[in-house]
Design an enzyme around this catalytic site. Structure first.
Site, PDB file in Angstrom:
ATOM      1  N   GLU A  57      -0.238  -6.255  -0.263  1.00  0.00           N
ATOM      2  CA  GLU A  57      -0.264  -5.851  -1.974  1.00  0.00           C
ATOM      3  C   GLU A  57       1.024  -5.116  -1.408  1.00  0.00           C
ATOM      4  O   GLU A  57       1.298  -3.983  -0.427  1.00  0.00           O
ATOM      5  CB  GLU A  57      -1.261  -4.612  -1.641  1.00  0.00           C
ATOM      6  CG  GLU A  57      -1.220  -3.479  -2.839  1.00  0.00           C
ATOM      7  CD  GLU A  57      -1.081  -4.749  -3.860  1.00  0.00           C
ATOM      8  OE1 GLU A  57      -0.727  -3.890  -5.581  1.00  0.00           O
ATOM      9  OE2 GLU A  57      -1.661  -5.509  -4.504  1.00  0.00           O
ATOM     10  N   THR A  81      -0.008  -7.838  -9.740  1.00  0.00           N
ATOM     11  CA  THR A  81      -0.611  -9.176  -8.476  1.00  0.00           C
ATOM     12  C   THR A  81      -0.935 -10.291  -9.052  1.00  0.00           C
ATOM     13  O   THR A  81      -1.402 -11.011  -8.432  1.00  0.00           O
ATOM     14  CB  THR A  81      -1.846  -8.041  -8.250  1.00  0.00           C
ATOM     15  OG1 THR A  81      -1.148  -6.592  -7.447  1.00  0.00           O
ATOM     16  CG2 THR A  81      -2.661  -8.891  -7.363  1.00  0.00           C
ATOM     17  N   HIS A 140      -1.310   0.360  -1.831  1.00  0.00           N
ATOM     18  CA  HIS A 140      -0.902   0.272  -3.878  1.00  0.00           C
ATOM     19  C   HIS A 140      -0.944   1.138  -3.926  1.00  0.00           C
ATOM     20  O   HIS A 140      -1.145   1.936  -3.185  1.00  0.00           O
ATOM     21  CB  HIS A 140      -2.933   0.162  -3.975  1.00  0.00           C
ATOM     22  CG  HIS A 140      -2.906  -0.780  -5.441  1.00  0.00           C
ATOM     23  ND1 HIS A 140      -2.460   0.451  -6.652  1.00  0.00           N
ATOM     24  CD2 HIS A 140      -2.871  -1.898  -5.368  1.00  0.00           C
ATOM     25  CE1 HIS A 140      -2.871  -0.226  -8.016  1.00  0.00           C
ATOM     26  NE2 HIS A 140      -2.602  -1.869  -7.745  1.00  0.00           N
ATOM     27  N   ASP A 167       3.554  -9.604  -2.898  1.00  0.00           N
ATOM     28  CA  ASP A 167       3.072  -9.877  -3.901  1.00  0.00           C
ATOM     29  C   ASP A 167       4.055  -9.265  -5.117  1.00  0.00           C
ATOM     30  O   ASP A 167       4.154  -9.957  -6.065  1.00  0.00           O
ATOM     31  CB  ASP A 167       1.672  -8.946  -4.203  1.00  0.00           C
ATOM     32  CG  ASP A 167       1.273  -7.982  -4.340  1.00  0.00           C
ATOM     33  OD1 ASP A 167       2.172  -7.303  -4.018  1.00  0.00           O
ATOM     34  OD2 ASP A 167      -0.041  -7.888  -5.079  1.00  0.00           O
ATOM     35  N   HIS A 168       4.473  -7.955  -4.751  1.00  0.00           N
ATOM     36  CA  HIS A 168       5.520  -7.618  -5.966  1.00  0.00           C
ATOM     37  C   HIS A 168       6.137  -5.949  -5.644  1.00  0.00           C
ATOM     38  O   HIS A 168       5.978  -5.696  -4.000  1.00  0.00           O
ATOM     39  CB  HIS A 168       4.910  -7.620  -7.006  1.00  0.00           C
ATOM     40  CG  HIS A 168       3.686  -6.576  -6.871  1.00  0.00           C
ATOM     41  ND1 HIS A 168       3.288  -5.198  -6.664  1.00  0.00           N
ATOM     42  CD2 HIS A 168       1.405  -6.524  -7.172  1.00  0.00           C
ATOM     43  CE1 HIS A 168       2.141  -4.297  -6.303  1.00  0.00           C
ATOM     44  NE2 HIS A 168       1.366  -5.645  -6.966  1.00  0.00           N
TER      45      HIS A 168
END
Length: 701
Positions: A261, A305, A422, A481-482
């Site tokens: 994440e 995500t 996150h 993911d990003h």
């Protein structure tokens, strides 16, 4: 002076005077928000003029509706219109701060799938100055309530009201013509909402988005099988065979996908306060049996995500607005990795996530993708202090999932979605083992702490794989993911990276995320090819010996020689080894310098890369929005029946027990039905002194 004040008060005490005041205040606060709350990228006097002009047409048009009404009803209507449009502006300010984009109807439509714990993020996003957008409304209410201006009961002539509406339309026409003069094809060929707001305003963007949302609904109804012809023709022309030397080297191996994440590439080998932030992932990254990629980019849009998952599992982009999983995950036909591996090589497939199953509509989407099992929050022991932010803490989550993992018949395909790293990167003191950075940006400074915690959790899991023996027959894939830090924090990023400035080119390069493929005996090394998340599935398929050519997939094997290295971003920008496009500007990727006077070769590269980017995005949108895979039937693949899957705890226990007895290949079965949970060692303070067996492990026998 007193006489002037009296004249102003008398003027404002007319209906038209109050209308002009309301429009002027709303225009001023909107322009203030454009310049201080958004990063619209206006350059030059002409674009600044457009930015100043664009709030006026829609404000005059909307507020002008009240002029058709009589008496107090007219004033109340004006205030209500102001309140609604201001609330929409306020909501977009908050959304933009975190996602660097504007809200869409598609996003709102799927908001129920991401609403869990949303307040956790919002409380950290809001700034006191955000509430200043309501100041004009307060002023209008105060001057009326204290009778600083009087309510004019006289009606406005219909002819005057109509002339004002006409003025608004003419102003919008002029605005639109000026916008098209500066950027042709603004409303027909764009992948970035910032452009529409910059040129035409937030209200026009809202209408534009509403029309597009309705059009998208109509697309699916009208789609037909022949719509796939252009997709298949493009794939045929651009097909790239996988690397022969790596073909099938992981055939029959378990696959574990680690969804890291918000994890960015710069964290690899990054030191802070004399300490490596991610020592475990650093070690994996540099091992001789790990294929690592240092020019691998995230390509997500608003779905973040969920977009990353869409690309990973399907080699299709997320949609230009909202989340494809939320909008289309339930209804669409997919030919995703879980179903492909289950049908072609007999894999058991499972996804693990430490939050509620509805998040990003996963429970429905995973059925459409063919996941046999989805182990969400209810499958794990959850005590006070076990959760933070958006779900179970990673160390607890990874240990809690192992009793389920060991029950999966081999070979299995398992995706593990981590959560602790996150936004807004909270971490309780007892888990902090590295200090915050000192950029002065609260959003950024906790990032290294949660990244370090995630890295520790990964290290514990990898040691478990080795001790349990699973590592001998497993390929582990790690990918970010990003981005974790958005471009709204350029000053803080510059400090982290040891740079004086951080421009738009730097932001594009900052979109690198890790990709590591680790397996015993794999010929590894750091690969410098440029690629993105769209390319992961074809790469894994080649390693696993799956023929990807018969599926509709837009990516290419990252290990293939002579592959096209243009990486398309969801907003229509791109990066390649030679040229990077950001907005309307092009840069030399190697030097970072703007290409003001491109050579003939550079012009050709710019056109070719832009054409490839827009074509891939358009084809992907066409496939998803039209649900075109319902018309495509690759040989050997059976359409997924969502009714075959049940993710309830009782159903999963029953199914796993039956499947283990049938296949006799699970780690638990091979270990004489003795759990390997004792092999898992964690220093999670929440679990200190507790028994190694969890609720999930005790229920697995």
């Amino acid at each position: 002076m007193k006489e002037l004040g009296g004249r102003i008060r008398r003027a404002l005490s007319t209906r038209m005077g109050f209308f002009v005041l309301a429009v002027a205040l709303f225009w001023a606060k909107t322009l203030w928000a454009y310049n201080t709350k958004f990063n619209l990228g206006s350059t030059g006097s002409f674009q600044h003029l457009l930015l100043a002009l664009n709030p006026l047409p829609t404000t005059i048009l909307l507020f002008g509706v009240a002029l058709y009404m009589t008496g107090r009803k007219s004033y109340v209507t004006m205030l209500l219109i102001d309140a609604v449009t201001t609330t929409w502006l306020f909501a977009n300010i908050l959304y933009y701060r975190e996602f660097s984009d504007f809200m869409t109807f598609a996003l709102i439509k799927g908001s129920s799938s991401v609403s869990n714990n949303l307040s956790t993020g919002i409380t950290n996003i809001i700034r006191p100055s955000d509430f200043l957008v309501f100041l004009d409304l307060i002023i209008l209410i105060v001057v009326l309530a204290f009778k600083l201006v009087r309510v004019d009961m006289r009606p406005v002539k219909k002819r005057v009201a109509m002339l004002i509406s006409l003025l608004a339309v003419l102003l919008f026409g002029a605005n639109l013509q000026m916008a098209y003069h500066d950027r042709s094809g603004l409303l027909t060929r764009t992948f970035d909402n910032n452009y529409i707001v910059k040129y035409l305003g937030l209200n026009v963007y809202t209408v534009y988005d509403g029309v597009k949302t309705e059009q998208n609904s109509a697309v699916m109804d009208k789609a037909k099988a022949s719509d796939l012809d252009s997709v298949k023709n493009w794939l045929k022309k651009n097909h790239m065979s996988g690397n022969v030397s790596y073909r099938g080297v992981a055939k029959g191996k378990n696959v574990i996908i680690f969804h890291l994440e918000s994890f960015q590439q710069f964290l690899i080998d990054y030191k802070y306060d004399g300490k490596y932030v991610t020592p475990n992932l650093n070690k994996i990254y540099h091992e001789s049996d790990t294929l690592s990629f240092d020019n691998f980019f995230n390509q997500v849009g608003q779905g973040k995500t969920s977009d990353a998952e869409m690309m990973l599992e399907n080699s299709l982009f997320g949609t230009s607005e909202g989340s494809a999983m939320s909008q289309y995950g339930t209804s669409n036909t997919f030919q995703a990795a879980p179903a492909i591996l289950a049908q072609s090589q007999g894999y058991t497939t499972a996804a693990f996530h430490g939050d509620v199953p509805s998040y990003w509509n996963r429970e429905n989407t995973y059925k459409s993708w063919g996941y046999d099992y989805y182990f969400s929050k209810s499958y794990y022991k959850d005590k006070k202090g076990y959760e933070i932010g958006y779900g179970l803490k990673d160390k607890i989550f990874l240990k809690e999932l192992t009793p389920w993992l060991e029950q999966l018949p081999q070979p299995f395909y398992a995706k593990i979605i981590t959560l602790t790293n996150h936004y807004p990167y909270p971490l309780d003191k007892k888990n902090v083992t590295i200090p915050k950075t000192k950029t002065g940006d609260d959003t950024v400074d906790g990032y290294v702490q949660t990244a370090h915690y995630l890295d520790q959790a990964v290290g514990e899991f990898m040691r478990y794989l080795k001790k349990s023996g699973l590592d001998k027959n497993t390929m582990v894939v790690f990918y970010g993911d990003h981005y974790g830090i958005s471009d709204n924090h350029k000053k803080a990023i510059a400090k982290l990276m040891g740079k004086k400035t951080f421009n738009d080119f730097d932001v594009a390069q900052f979109q690198r995320v890790p990709l590591m493929i680790h397996m015993n005996g794999l010929k590894g090394g750091v690969n410098h090819t440029y690629g993105g998340e769209i390319d992961v599935l074809p790469t894994l398929e080649n390693l696993l010996g799956v023929d990807s050519s018969k599926y509709i997939q837009l990516g290419t094997d990252l290990l293939a020689p002579n592959r096209n290295q243009t990486v398309a971003f969801r907003d229509g920008d791109f990066v390649s080894p030679t040229i990077t496009k950001v907005g309307s500007e092009y840069y030399n990727t190697q030097t970072g310098k703007k290409i003001s006077h491109p050579t003939k070769a550079q012009k050709w590269q710019e056109r070719a890369s832009l054409n490839r980017t827009t074509t891939m995005l358009s084809l992907s949108d066409r496939i998803i929005q039209g649900n075109l895979l319902r018309f495509y039937h690759p040989s050997g693949f059976t359409k997924v029946n969502k009714g075959d899957y049940n993710y309830k705890l009782s159903a999963t226990k029953k199914s796993l027990k039956k499947l283990q007895e049938k296949k006799k290949t699970s780690l638990l079965y091979k270990n004489g039905n003795k759990s390997t949970i004792d092999d898992y060692v964690t220093d999670a303070p929440e679990l200190s002194g507790s028994s190694n067996s969890s609720s999930s492990s005790s229920s697995s026998n």
